[in-house]
Design an enzyme around this catalytic site. Structure first.
Site, PDB file in Angstrom:
ATOM      1  N   GLU A   1       0.824  -1.211   0.000  1.00  0.00           N
ATOM      2  CA  GLU A   1       0.000   0.000   0.000  1.00  0.00           C
ATOM      3  C   GLU A   1       0.859   1.262   0.000  1.00  0.00           C
ATOM      4  O   GLU A   1       0.504   2.250  -0.643  1.00  0.00           O
ATOM      5  CB  GLU A   1      -0.954   0.012   1.186  1.00  0.00           C
ATOM      6  CG  GLU A   1      -1.906   1.196   1.114  1.00  0.00           C
ATOM      7  CD  GLU A   1      -3.195   0.993   1.896  1.00  0.00           C
ATOM      8  OE1 GLU A   1      -3.994   1.949   1.902  1.00  0.00           O
ATOM      9  OE2 GLU A   1      -3.403  -0.077   2.472  1.00  0.00           O
ATOM     10  N   GLY A  47      -6.855   5.363  -0.937  1.00  0.00           N
ATOM     11  CA  GLY A  47      -7.055   3.958  -1.222  1.00  0.00           C
ATOM     12  C   GLY A  47      -8.517   3.559  -1.138  1.00  0.00           C
ATOM     13  O   GLY A  47      -9.229   3.946  -0.211  1.00  0.00           O
ATOM     14  N   HIS A  78      -0.431 -14.123  -0.276  1.00  0.00           N
ATOM     15  CA  HIS A  78       0.864 -14.411   0.330  1.00  0.00           C
ATOM     16  C   HIS A  78       1.299 -15.789  -0.149  1.00  0.00           C
ATOM     17  O   HIS A  78       0.622 -16.781   0.109  1.00  0.00           O
ATOM     18  CB  HIS A  78       0.755 -14.340   1.857  1.00  0.00           C
ATOM     19  CG  HIS A  78       0.170 -13.046   2.320  1.00  0.00           C
ATOM     20  ND1 HIS A  78       0.860 -11.848   2.247  1.00  0.00           N
ATOM     21  CD2 HIS A  78      -1.047 -12.747   2.825  1.00  0.00           C
ATOM     22  CE1 HIS A  78       0.088 -10.876   2.703  1.00  0.00           C
ATOM     23  NE2 HIS A  78      -1.075 -11.394   3.057  1.00  0.00           N
ATOM     24  N   ARG A 138       4.837 -17.095  -0.222  1.00  0.00           N
ATOM     25  CA  ARG A 138       6.057 -17.712   0.282  1.00  0.00           C
ATOM     26  C   ARG A 138       6.458 -17.027   1.574  1.00  0.00           C
ATOM     27  O   ARG A 138       6.374 -15.812   1.682  1.00  0.00           O
ATOM     28  CB  ARG A 138       7.165 -17.551  -0.763  1.00  0.00           C
ATOM     29  CG  ARG A 138       8.502 -18.129  -0.395  1.00  0.00           C
ATOM     30  CD  ARG A 138       9.541 -17.862  -1.476  1.00  0.00           C
ATOM     31  NE  ARG A 138       9.113 -18.315  -2.784  1.00  0.00           N
ATOM     32  CZ  ARG A 138       9.320 -19.520  -3.302  1.00  0.00           C
ATOM     33  NH1 ARG A 138       9.961 -20.424  -2.595  1.00  0.00           N
ATOM     34  NH2 ARG A 138       8.899 -19.828  -4.504  1.00  0.00           N
ATOM     35  N   HIS A 145      -3.518   1.045 -14.510  1.00  0.00           N
ATOM     36  CA  HIS A 145      -4.458   2.045 -15.016  1.00  0.00           C
ATOM     37  C   HIS A 145      -4.242   3.323 -14.212  1.00  0.00           C
ATOM     38  O   HIS A 145      -4.255   3.285 -12.987  1.00  0.00           O
ATOM     39  CB  HIS A 145      -5.899   1.557 -14.844  1.00  0.00           C
ATOM     40  CG  HIS A 145      -6.925   2.609 -15.112  1.00  0.00           C
ATOM     41  ND1 HIS A 145      -7.221   3.067 -16.377  1.00  0.00           N
ATOM     42  CD2 HIS A 145      -7.713   3.304 -14.260  1.00  0.00           C
ATOM     43  CE1 HIS A 145      -8.162   3.997 -16.291  1.00  0.00           C
ATOM     44  NE2 HIS A 145      -8.478   4.163 -15.023  1.00  0.00           N
ATOM     45  N   GLY A 184      -6.077   6.607 -14.491  1.00  0.00           N
ATOM     46  CA  GLY A 184      -7.110   7.470 -15.048  1.00  0.00           C
ATOM     47  C   GLY A 184      -7.306   8.743 -14.256  1.00  0.00           C
ATOM     48  O   GLY A 184      -6.610   8.996 -13.275  1.00  0.00           O
TER      49      GLY A 184
END
Length: 121
Positions: free
Chosen positions: A44, A64, A71, A73, A88, A90
């Site tokens: 994030e 956000g 996940h 490994r 994208h 935009g």
């Protein structure tokens, strides 16, 4: 959170941003493995910074909307490396893919983040 987890930005270019994060006591879960939440925090952070670099921050803000992560490994020590790529970019939304790998280049986590681009008030 970036400072607390030891996240560092390592590279930035047109439509992508890279960073790294240590796997240590700050980012471990109780079993001594990289915490999934720490991987998502790295994803994030990179996606958010990448999104912000695509807009005029004097007029727009990036927030956000959604993030997911698989996940794949476990990692016990060393560093993980993230690369966020704009899928994208935009006017009102952006979608970023973030791949996190270990020091050997193996895929540790893959994440996708959707960002809203909003007007600043």
């Amino acid at each position: 959170m970036i400072d607390h987890l030891g996240i560092e930005i390592t590279e930035c270019g047109e439509g992508y941003i890279c960073g790294k994060m240590p796997v240590d006591h700050r980012t471990h879960q109780p079993m001594g493995l990289l915490h999934g939440g720490a991987s998502v925090a790295l994803a994030e952070s990179l996606g958010s910074i990448g999104a912000a670099l695509q807009v005029d921050l004097s007029k727009k803000a990036c927030v956000g909307l959604e993030i997911n992560a698989n996940h794949l490994r476990g990692v016990r020590e060393g560093w993980v490396f993230g690369r966020a790529t704009a899928l994208h970019a935009g006017r009102s939304t952006q979608v970023w893919e973030i791949k996190i790998t270990n020091e050997a280049g193996d895929l540790v986590c893959i994440s996708r983040m959707t960002v809203a681009v909003i007007d600043k008030k």
